[in-house]
Scaffold this active site. Structure first.
Site, PDB file in Angstrom:
ATOM      1  N   LYS A 110      -2.324  -9.949  -2.699  1.00  0.00           N
ATOM      2  CA  LYS A 110      -1.226  -9.734  -3.644  1.00  0.00           C
ATOM      3  C   LYS A 110       0.058 -10.473  -3.226  1.00  0.00           C
ATOM      4  O   LYS A 110       0.890 -10.789  -4.069  1.00  0.00           O
ATOM      5  CB  LYS A 110      -0.941  -8.243  -3.836  1.00  0.00           C
ATOM      6  CG  LYS A 110      -0.408  -7.516  -2.611  1.00  0.00           C
ATOM      7  CD  LYS A 110       1.051  -7.158  -2.734  1.00  0.00           C
ATOM      8  CE  LYS A 110       1.620  -6.457  -1.538  1.00  0.00           C
ATOM      9  NZ  LYS A 110       1.123  -6.626  -0.207  1.00  0.00           N
ATOM     10  N   LYS A 131     -11.870  -9.913   3.778  1.00  0.00           N
ATOM     11  CA  LYS A 131     -11.027  -8.771   3.408  1.00  0.00           C
ATOM     12  C   LYS A 131     -11.869  -7.501   3.294  1.00  0.00           C
ATOM     13  O   LYS A 131     -12.725  -7.388   2.402  1.00  0.00           O
ATOM     14  CB  LYS A 131     -10.347  -9.084   2.068  1.00  0.00           C
ATOM     15  CG  LYS A 131      -9.211  -8.156   1.724  1.00  0.00           C
ATOM     16  CD  LYS A 131      -8.549  -8.579   0.425  1.00  0.00           C
ATOM     17  CE  LYS A 131      -7.596  -7.527  -0.090  1.00  0.00           C
ATOM     18  NZ  LYS A 131      -6.422  -7.314   0.733  1.00  0.00           N
ATOM     19  N   GLY A 140       0.800  -1.229   0.000  1.00  0.00           N
ATOM     20  CA  GLY A 140       0.000   0.000   0.000  1.00  0.00           C
ATOM     21  C   GLY A 140       0.832   1.277   0.000  1.00  0.00           C
ATOM     22  O   GLY A 140       0.484   2.243  -0.689  1.00  0.00           O
ATOM     23  N   ASN A 141       1.950   1.293   0.757  1.00  0.00           N
ATOM     24  CA  ASN A 141       2.708   2.550   0.856  1.00  0.00           C
ATOM     25  C   ASN A 141       3.452   2.883  -0.440  1.00  0.00           C
ATOM     26  O   ASN A 141       3.915   3.997  -0.618  1.00  0.00           O
ATOM     27  CB  ASN A 141       3.678   2.520   2.052  1.00  0.00           C
ATOM     28  CG  ASN A 141       4.792   1.526   1.857  1.00  0.00           C
ATOM     29  OD1 ASN A 141       4.622   0.504   1.200  1.00  0.00           O
ATOM     30  ND2 ASN A 141       5.954   1.816   2.423  1.00  0.00           N
ATOM     31  N   LYS A 189       2.474 -12.220   4.171  1.00  0.00           N
ATOM     32  CA  LYS A 189       3.807 -11.993   3.589  1.00  0.00           C
ATOM     33  C   LYS A 189       4.763 -13.115   3.975  1.00  0.00           C
ATOM     34  O   LYS A 189       5.491 -13.649   3.141  1.00  0.00           O
ATOM     35  CB  LYS A 189       4.386 -10.654   4.055  1.00  0.00           C
ATOM     36  CG  LYS A 189       3.584  -9.466   3.562  1.00  0.00           C
ATOM     37  CD  LYS A 189       4.222  -8.163   3.987  1.00  0.00           C
ATOM     38  CE  LYS A 189       3.191  -7.052   4.095  1.00  0.00           C
ATOM     39  NZ  LYS A 189       2.132  -7.050   3.077  1.00  0.00           N
TER      40      LYS A 189
HETATM   41  P1  ADP Z   1       1.140  -3.861   2.621  1.00  0.00           P
HETATM   42  O1  ADP Z   1       0.220  -2.805   2.141  1.00  0.00           O
HETATM   43  O2  ADP Z   1       2.573  -3.637   2.240  1.00  0.00           O
HETATM   44  O3  ADP Z   1       0.654  -5.250   2.329  1.00  0.00           O
HETATM   45  P2  ADP Z   1       0.367  -4.215   5.427  1.00  0.00           P
HETATM   46  O4  ADP Z   1      -0.049  -3.037   6.239  1.00  0.00           O
HETATM   47  O5  ADP Z   1      -0.658  -5.183   4.967  1.00  0.00           O
HETATM   48  O6  ADP Z   1       1.226  -3.646   4.219  1.00  0.00           O
HETATM   49  O7  ADP Z   1       1.480  -5.040   6.253  1.00  0.00           O
HETATM   50  C1  ADP Z   1       2.635  -4.420   6.796  1.00  0.00           C
HETATM   51  C2  ADP Z   1       2.411  -4.101   8.262  1.00  0.00           C
HETATM   52  O8  ADP Z   1       2.413  -5.302   9.049  1.00  0.00           O
HETATM   53  C3  ADP Z   1       3.504  -3.305   8.924  1.00  0.00           C
HETATM   54  O9  ADP Z   1       3.374  -1.928   8.684  1.00  0.00           O
HETATM   55  C4  ADP Z   1       3.339  -3.644  10.427  1.00  0.00           C
HETATM   56  O10 ADP Z   1       2.596  -2.652  11.079  1.00  0.00           O
HETATM   57  C5  ADP Z   1       2.504  -4.923  10.403  1.00  0.00           C
HETATM   58  N1  ADP Z   1       3.040  -6.060  11.170  1.00  0.00           N
HETATM   59  C6  ADP Z   1       2.256  -6.960  11.804  1.00  0.00           C
HETATM   60  N2  ADP Z   1       2.994  -7.908  12.407  1.00  0.00           N
HETATM   61  C7  ADP Z   1       4.296  -7.607  12.154  1.00  0.00           C
HETATM   62  C8  ADP Z   1       5.539  -8.219  12.518  1.00  0.00           C
HETATM   63  N3  ADP Z   1       5.583  -9.338  13.246  1.00  0.00           N
HETATM   64  N4  ADP Z   1       6.689  -7.652  12.083  1.00  0.00           N
HETATM   65  C9  ADP Z   1       6.660  -6.521  11.340  1.00  0.00           C
HETATM   66  N5  ADP Z   1       5.513  -5.895  10.968  1.00  0.00           N
HETATM   67  C10 ADP Z   1       4.340  -6.430  11.367  1.00  0.00           C
HETATM   68 MG    MG Z   2      -1.329  -5.903   2.977  1.00  0.00          MG
END
Ligand code: ADP
Ligand code: MG
Length: 314
Positions: free
Chosen positions: A214, A130, A13-14, A276
């Protein structure tokens, strides 16, 4: 000459922002990170998410059908297709410009509209999870349920949102076309928004009301293209255990076995970090020498050079 390392990048997202102007700005920074990798001698394929964008498109199309009764509501699969084209448009322009700025004129950029087959029996269809689109009051949510057959859920005290199914990707329909473009040296954007979910009905591909994650779609793309690396670029530089707690520990080297243990212990939040790590583990386990990397968008180059990020490997 040594063979170029093939990298599939999954943009979070970022990398794209939440609104039209935000996306215009964000893709410039994203393009720099991607072209950095190309300058390092990597062959790059780009995939991306679409959470805010598909919600925005879905709401706009719903507003259209409210205003004009001749316009039926737009299927979610079509909204995903629109998001692929709109994000692809911004990304491919930003990438082309960044390549030209660095005097790289021989890498054409193309966005492939990508359909991904999902299993009609995927249990995810029975429990939509979702959230997409804007927040509503309970009253608005009940109307949307009746009028559009949406599934609505209360989202952590913040209001009501539409939730959709998120089935696992089974087959990338356009993989042959993607592979030809990649093999001919083009910079390809594919599987945007997790791909357009479709089910097979004989020769017909029927759009499914779902949004594929994704991270899983990028993993399948990386496997199918026999990539060396799957790089998931997100909002954190590394993956942590005990995330947000006083004993939080950032991980650099993460063998698959350890990652599986940490997943079982519940260190990664479902819906954000868990998919992820699951995708990274699946890719790293799928073949010899395959490595996944989770890091911050701006750190992609340092990550590939082994200076930062979390590396998941066998
Ligand atoms: P994207 O849009 O890149 O898929 P998400 O917001 O879905 O991003 O996922 C990334 C976020 O996951 C990070 O910003 C963090 O706040 C969160 N997160 C949750 N658990 C963890 C973890 N164990 N280690 C690092 N980040 C984590
Ligand atoms: Mg995400």
């Amino acid at each position: 000459m040594e063979k170029k390392k093939r990298i599939v990048i999954a943009l979070g997202g970022n990398a794209l922002g939440n609104t039209l102007p935000e996306q215009m700005t964000a893709v410039k920074i994203t393009a720099r990170a991607i072209v950095d990798l190309i300058e390092e001698g990597c062959e790059v394929v780009v995939a991306h998410g679409n959470g805010p964008q598909v919600g925005m498109i879905n709401n706009a199309m719903a507003a259209l059908s409210r205003e004009d009764e001749k316009q039926p509501n737009t299927p979610l699969s079509v909204c995903v297709a629109m998001s692929q084209a709109y994000i692809g448009y911004d990304l491919q322009n930003a990438l082309r410009e960044e390549l030209y700025n660095r005097s790289i004129f021989n890498i054409p950029v193309a966005t492939m509209i990508t359909q991904i087959r999902v299993d009609a029996d995927d249990p995810a269809f029975l429990s939509p999870s979702k959230p997409i689109g804007h927040f509503m009051t309970e009253e608005q949510a009940r109307i949307a349920e009746k009028k559009y057959d949406y599934v609505m859920k209360e989202d952590s005290g913040r209001g009501w949102r539409r939730v959709v199914a998120s089935p696992k990707p089974a087959e990338i329909i356009e993989i042959g076309a993607i592979r030809s473009l990649v093999e001919s040296g083009q910079l390809v954007i594919a599987c945007g928004g997790g791909g357009i979910p479709v089910t097979k009905q004989g020769n017909h591909l029927k759009g499914a009301s779902a949004v594929i994650d994704k991270d899983f779609a990028s993993c399948l793309l990386a496997e199918e293209l026999n990539a060396d690396f799957l790089i998931i670029l997100t909002a954190v530089e590394k993956v942590a255990i005990n995330f947000g707690k006083s004993n939080e520990t950032w991980l650099e080297d993460l063998p698959v076995k350890k990652a599986e243990q940490y997943m079982e212990e519940g260190h990664f939040a479902p819906g954000s970090m868990l998919p992820k790590v699951q995708a990274a583990v699946k890719f790293a386990s799928s073949g010899e020498g395959r490595t996944a990397l989770i890091t911050l968008l701006e750190k992609a180059k340092d990550g590939i050079l082994g200076k930062t990020g979390t590396r998941i490997h066998q």
